[in-house]
Design a protein around this motif. Structure first.
Motif, PDB file in Angstrom:
ATOM      1  N   ARG A  40      17.301   8.344 -17.741  1.00 43.26           N
ATOM      2  CA  ARG A  40      17.861   9.621 -18.182  1.00 43.26           C
ATOM      3  C   ARG A  40      18.897  10.113 -17.177  1.00 43.26           C
ATOM      4  N   GLY A  41      19.795  10.977 -17.673  1.00 43.94           N
ATOM      5  CA  GLY A  41      20.786  11.605 -16.812  1.00 43.94           C
ATOM      6  C   GLY A  41      21.887  10.661 -16.404  1.00 43.94           C
ATOM      7  N   GLY A  42      22.730  11.135 -15.481  1.00 44.25           N
ATOM      8  CA  GLY A  42      23.798  10.296 -14.957  1.00 44.25           C
ATOM      9  C   GLY A  42      24.853   9.945 -15.986  1.00 44.25           C
ATOM     10  N   GLY A  43      25.647   8.968 -15.658  1.00 44.61           N
ATOM     11  CA  GLY A  43      26.757   8.558 -16.511  1.00 44.61           C
ATOM     12  C   GLY A  43      28.019   9.330 -16.176  1.00 44.61           C
ATOM     13  N   VAL A  44      29.162   8.648 -16.166  1.00 45.01           N
ATOM     14  CA  VAL A  44      30.448   9.287 -15.899  1.00 45.01           C
ATOM     15  C   VAL A  44      31.425   8.880 -16.993  1.00 45.01           C
ATOM     16  N   GLY A  45      32.395   9.757 -17.272  1.00 48.57           N
ATOM     17  CA  GLY A  45      33.341   9.461 -18.337  1.00 48.57           C
ATOM     18  C   GLY A  45      34.624  10.249 -18.189  1.00 48.57           C
ATOM     19  N   LEU A  46      35.598   9.906 -19.033  1.00 47.54           N
ATOM     20  CA  LEU A  46      36.909  10.553 -19.006  1.00 47.54           C
ATOM     21  C   LEU A  46      37.399  10.777 -20.428  1.00 47.54           C
ATOM     22  N   ILE A  47      37.802  12.015 -20.714  1.00 46.08           N
ATOM     23  CA  ILE A  47      38.523  12.337 -21.944  1.00 46.08           C
ATOM     24  C   ILE A  47      40.002  12.383 -21.583  1.00 46.08           C
ATOM     25  N   CYS A  48      40.820  11.650 -22.324  1.00 44.10           N
ATOM     26  CA  CYS A  48      42.227  11.483 -21.938  1.00 44.10           C
ATOM     27  C   CYS A  48      43.126  11.626 -23.161  1.00 44.10           C
ATOM     28  N   ARG A  49      44.214  12.335 -22.986  1.00 45.18           N
ATOM     29  CA  ARG A  49      45.190  12.474 -24.061  1.00 45.18           C
ATOM     30  C   ARG A  49      45.829  11.121 -24.348  1.00 45.18           C
ATOM     31  N   ASN A  50      46.083  10.849 -25.615  1.00 41.06           N
ATOM     32  CA  ASN A  50      46.524   9.517 -26.020  1.00 41.06           C
ATOM     33  C   ASN A  50      47.922   9.160 -25.537  1.00 41.06           C
ATOM     34  N   ASN A  51      48.715  10.146 -25.092  1.00 41.73           N
ATOM     35  CA  ASN A  51      50.049   9.812 -24.595  1.00 41.73           C
ATOM     36  C   ASN A  51      50.025   9.386 -23.134  1.00 41.73           C
ATOM     37  N   ILE A  52      48.826   9.324 -22.533  1.00 41.38           N
ATOM     38  CA  ILE A  52      48.665   8.816 -21.176  1.00 41.38           C
ATOM     39  C   ILE A  52      48.047   7.427 -21.258  1.00 41.38           C
ATOM     40  N   SER A  53      48.722   6.459 -20.695  1.00 39.79           N
ATOM     41  CA  SER A  53      48.210   5.092 -20.707  1.00 39.79           C
ATOM     42  C   SER A  53      47.075   4.969 -19.700  1.00 39.79           C
ATOM     43  N   LEU A  54      45.963   4.374 -20.132  1.00 43.32           N
ATOM     44  CA  LEU A  54      44.837   4.194 -19.212  1.00 43.32           C
ATOM     45  C   LEU A  54      44.268   2.793 -19.347  1.00 43.32           C
ATOM     46  N   LYS A  55      43.726   2.314 -18.241  1.00 41.47           N
ATOM     47  CA  LYS A  55      43.064   1.020 -18.216  1.00 41.47           C
ATOM     48  C   LYS A  55      41.840   1.122 -17.331  1.00 41.47           C
ATOM     49  N   GLN A  56      40.669   0.896 -17.913  1.00 44.79           N
ATOM     50  CA  GLN A  56      39.432   0.970 -17.147  1.00 44.79           C
ATOM     51  C   GLN A  56      39.298  -0.279 -16.294  1.00 44.79           C
ATOM     52  N   GLN A  57      39.032  -0.090 -15.008  1.00 40.38           N
ATOM     53  CA  GLN A  57      38.952  -1.179 -14.058  1.00 40.38           C
ATOM     54  C   GLN A  57      37.493  -1.558 -13.784  1.00 40.38           C
ATOM     55  N   THR A  58      37.299  -2.678 -13.099  1.00 38.31           N
ATOM     56  CA  THR A  58      35.962  -3.089 -12.693  1.00 38.31           C
ATOM     57  C   THR A  58      35.403  -2.089 -11.701  1.00 38.31           C
ATOM     58  N   CYS A  59      34.196  -1.610 -11.946  1.00 41.90           N
ATOM     59  CA  CYS A  59      33.646  -0.539 -11.127  1.00 41.90           C
ATOM     60  C   CYS A  59      33.052  -1.076  -9.834  1.00 41.90           C
ATOM     61  N   PHE A  60      33.036  -0.208  -8.817  1.00 35.92           N
ATOM     62  CA  PHE A  60      32.428  -0.527  -7.531  1.00 35.92           C
ATOM     63  C   PHE A  60      30.909  -0.488  -7.695  1.00 35.92           C
ATOM     64  N   LYS A  61      30.225  -1.495  -7.197  1.00 30.55           N
ATOM     65  CA  LYS A  61      28.772  -1.572  -7.331  1.00 30.55           C
ATOM     66  C   LYS A  61      28.099  -0.842  -6.175  1.00 30.55           C
ATOM     67  N   ALA A  62      27.384   0.219  -6.495  1.00 34.85           N
ATOM     68  CA  ALA A  62      26.660   0.992  -5.490  1.00 34.85           C
ATOM     69  C   ALA A  62      25.258   1.270  -5.989  1.00 34.85           C
ATOM     70  N   THR A  63      24.364   1.562  -5.064  1.00 31.35           N
ATOM     71  CA  THR A  63      22.972   1.829  -5.413  1.00 31.35           C
ATOM     72  C   THR A  63      22.713   3.309  -5.624  1.00 31.35           C
ATOM     73  N   CYS A  64      23.289   4.146  -4.740  1.00 30.53           N
ATOM     74  CA  CYS A  64      22.902   5.555  -4.736  1.00 30.53           C
ATOM     75  C   CYS A  64      23.965   6.488  -5.312  1.00 30.53           C
ATOM     76  N   PHE A  65      25.035   5.944  -5.894  1.00 31.00           N
ATOM     77  CA  PHE A  65      25.981   6.793  -6.628  1.00 31.00           C
ATOM     78  C   PHE A  65      26.637   5.977  -7.732  1.00 31.00           C
ATOM     79  N   GLU A  66      27.146   6.684  -8.726  1.00 32.68           N
ATOM     80  CA  GLU A  66      27.820   6.058  -9.864  1.00 32.68           C
ATOM     81  C   GLU A  66      29.311   6.347  -9.774  1.00 32.68           C
ATOM     82  N   SER A  67      30.117   5.385 -10.185  1.00 27.97           N
ATOM     83  CA  SER A  67      31.563   5.605 -10.165  1.00 27.97           C
ATOM     84  C   SER A  67      32.237   4.752 -11.223  1.00 27.97           C
ATOM     85  N   MET A  68      33.360   5.247 -11.701  1.00 30.80           N
ATOM     86  CA  MET A  68      34.200   4.446 -12.583  1.00 30.80           C
ATOM     87  C   MET A  68      35.639   4.601 -12.116  1.00 30.80           C
ATOM     88  N   GLU A  69      36.412   3.527 -12.306  1.00 32.43           N
ATOM     89  CA  GLU A  69      37.805   3.497 -11.888  1.00 32.43           C
ATOM     90  C   GLU A  69      38.700   3.335 -13.104  1.00 32.43           C
TER      91      GLU A  69
END
Length: 222
Positions: A40-69
């Motif tokens: 339960r809980g946690g998870g990270v995300g991004l809402i982005c306007r479609n006129n901005i180009s985005l590419k989700q990258q490989t995330c850093f592997k950590a034990t005690c925090f969550e991150s997305m690039e």
């Protein structure tokens, strides 16, 4: 607001547990996220306007925090955005301050020298305003060692603490303003603006028919 003017919205604690899940977003926006599976809980995300180009990258592997690039492209500007969530240490998760300092140091070492402009946002669950607490002192020293500045000042939580941060390189003027704003949760939202030019909105072709050219009498007979 009557009209959605926000270009980006970084979210922590989405409570999504699977990649197939999503959040409802306004028309003209997309949502990408990194779930927390099987818990339960946690998870990270991004809402982005479609006129901005985005590419989700490989995330850093950590034990005690969550991150997305996410690599964002706004015209000729490339921004490497990281969204971070650090759960508060507890007897249940077994996380410690020292563990976070070690892992976050590795995270910063791997990413602060990357190409593109750097933007790190998220919920760190440290009391930034408490300059006498040894944990806060250690975190600030860590950020200084990586030449990072923190832009959020003032309470970001209902208990008066500054838990949610925006980090950039010291020599970068990427963040223009950052201001906590009230929200219907225990954490406030952070409204911030960037010193980059907004990409133009996509153009739509709309066909209309002039009422002046319509023969009302013929239409009425039908």
């Amino acid at each position: 607001h009557r009209k959605w003017h926000i270009c980006l919205a970084a979210i922590t604690e989405t409570w999504l547990t699977d990649n197939s899940m999503t959040l409802p977003v306004p028309n003209g926006y997309s949502f990408v996220h990194l779930p927390r599976p099987n818990r339960r809980g946690g998870g990270v995300g991004l809402i982005c306007r479609n006129n901005i180009s985005l590419k989700q990258q490989t995330c850093f592997k950590a034990t005690c925090f969550e991150s997305m690039e996410i690599m964002l492209t706004l015209g000729s500007v490339h921004i490497r955005l990281f969204i971070v969530y650090r759960p508060p240490p507890s007897a249940v998760n077994g996380f410690t301050h020292n563990q976070f300092v070690t892992e976050f140091d590795d995270f910063l070492s791997a990413n602060t020298t990357c190409t593109g402009r750097l933007l790190i946002v998220g919920d760190f669950n440290y009391h930034w305003e408490n300059d006498t607490h040894p944990h806060t002192i250690a975190i600030k020293e860590l950020l200084r060692s990586h030449n990072l500045s923190q832009h959020v000042h003032g309470p970001t939580h209902t208990k008066g603490h500054t838990l949610d941060w925006i980090l950039t390189r010291d020599d970068d003027s990427l963040v223009r303003t950052a201001e906590p704003s009230s929200l219907l949760t225990d954490h406030h939202s952070i409204h911030f603006s960037l010193n980059v030019k907004k990409p133009p909105l996509p153009r739509k072709r709309i066909s209309v028919r002039s009422f002046k050219t319509m023969n009302i009498s013929i239409i009425a007979k039908r």
